[in-house]
Motif scaffolding. Sequence first.
Motif, mmCIF file in Angstrom:
data_model
loop_
_atom_site.group_PDB
_atom_site.id
_atom_site.type_symbol
_atom_site.label_atom_id
_atom_site.label_comp_id
_atom_site.label_asym_id
_atom_site.label_seq_id
_atom_site.Cartn_x
_atom_site.Cartn_y
_atom_site.Cartn_z
ATOM 1 N N ASN A 54 -3.595 0.695 -4.279
ATOM 2 C CA ASN A 54 -4.636 0.814 -3.261
ATOM 3 C C ASN A 54 -5.589 -0.386 -3.351
ATOM 4 O O ASN A 54 -6.801 -0.226 -3.421
ATOM 5 C CB ASN A 54 -5.383 2.141 -3.474
ATOM 6 N N ARG A 105 -5.219 -2.466 1.725
ATOM 7 C CA ARG A 105 -5.761 -1.317 2.469
ATOM 8 C C ARG A 105 -6.491 -1.757 3.740
ATOM 9 O O ARG A 105 -6.360 -1.127 4.792
ATOM 10 C CB ARG A 105 -6.731 -0.568 1.544
ATOM 11 N N ASP A 106 -7.254 -2.846 3.673
ATOM 12 C CA ASP A 106 -8.148 -3.214 4.774
ATOM 13 C C ASP A 106 -7.573 -4.267 5.719
ATOM 14 O O ASP A 106 -8.235 -4.678 6.670
ATOM 15 C CB ASP A 106 -9.485 -3.718 4.208
ATOM 16 N N LEU A 138 0.840 -1.202 0.000
ATOM 17 C CA LEU A 138 0.000 0.000 0.000
ATOM 18 C C LEU A 138 0.875 1.251 0.000
ATOM 19 O O LEU A 138 0.635 2.191 -0.758
ATOM 20 C CB LEU A 138 -0.915 -0.025 1.237
#
Length: 337
Positions: A153, A158-159, A121
Motif C-alpha cells: 500500500n 495508491r494515489d 497495489l
Amino acid sequence: MLRLLIALAVLLVPAIGHAQVKVVIDAGHGGSDPGGVGTGMQEKNVVLDVTNRFKALLAADTADTRGGGTWTALLTRSNDTFVSLAGRSAYSNNQGADRFMSIHANAFGDTSANGIETFSLAATGTSAQLRNLVQAEMVSAWALTNRGNKTANFAVLRDTAAPAVLHELAFITNPTDAAKLGSPVERQKAAVAHLRAIQRHYNIAPYVPGNPPPQDDTGEIAGLVVDSAGPVLGATVKLEGGATVVTGSDGRFVIAEAAAGMQTLTASADGYATQTVEVTVASAAREEIEIVLVREGVGDAPDDVNGEATGGCTTGRGAGLGLVFALAALFTRRRRA
Ligand SMILES: [Zn+2]
C-alpha cells in the motif's frame, strides 16, 4: 450515417497505429533524501541513473522505426532534487500518464538480505501484469535472488491514477547486489529490462533500439592453416570487419558468420609472415579454404609458383587465393617427398 462512420474509421485507424504511450518514470528519493545507503552508494543516485537510461531507451525506441513502440517518457525528477510522494502521484495524474513506473533500491541492516522484488497495489489487474514483467525481466537481466511479485500500500501506488508499479532493483547493502547497482553496464541492463517489460506489457515484441538489423545474408568459412610441416596450431585468423578465431591443434578454424560476397581474411602466427587472402562467401553456404603460412626470414616463394598460380585462377577464385592454393600444393608435395 454510413459515410460518416467510414470517415471516422479512416481518421481513427492511423491514430491507433501510432498510439503514443505516456510513461512516467519515478526515480525514488532525491535531494535531501538519499534513500537507502550502503557500500559507498546512495539509492537516489543509482535509481536516477537507471531512470535516465530507461528514458533514453524509450526515446531511442520511439525514434527507431525498425521495431519496438512509440513512447513519451516523463520523469518525476531528472536531477538530484527532492520530490514529495504526493508530488510524484500528482505529476503523473496531471500529465494523464498511461503507466507509472517507480524505481528504487532496497536497503537493510542485515547485509545478507538480497534480491529483486517488484510491487503493485493489487495482486491482479493491469498493474500486476506490468509488475510481473518488470520482475521477470530484471531477474533475467541480473540473475540475482528472485524475491517475487508483491503487493504493498505504497503512496505512489495508491494515489497514482495510472496503473503503477514500484521496482526494487536490488539491495544496496548487500555486496553481491551492490556490484550490479554500482556498475554502469549493469545499470544499462536494468534499463533495457524495464524497456523490454513495458514493450511486452503492450504486446510489442521486445526490441532494443540501435542494435544492427539482423544479418541473414551470411555464409560460413571453414579453413585450415598449414605451414611446410603441417597444421599450424594457435594461428589467429581475422575476418576483416568480423570475427577473429584461433586454429585448434588440427590447424582448423571456422567462422560461422561471414557476410556474403568478397571477404578478406588475415592469418598470423608467431614466427610466420602474416598472410592475407580473399574469399568469396556465398549466402547460406560453406566456403572451404587453406591458408599457408611461411616462416619469417624464409624469403619469397619459389619461382615456379607463378605458373601454378595461373592454373589456380582458372577455377574462378581470386588471384590471391590461387596463389595460396599453389603454395599449398607446393608444400603438400614437399611434405610427401
Ligand atoms: Zn527507495
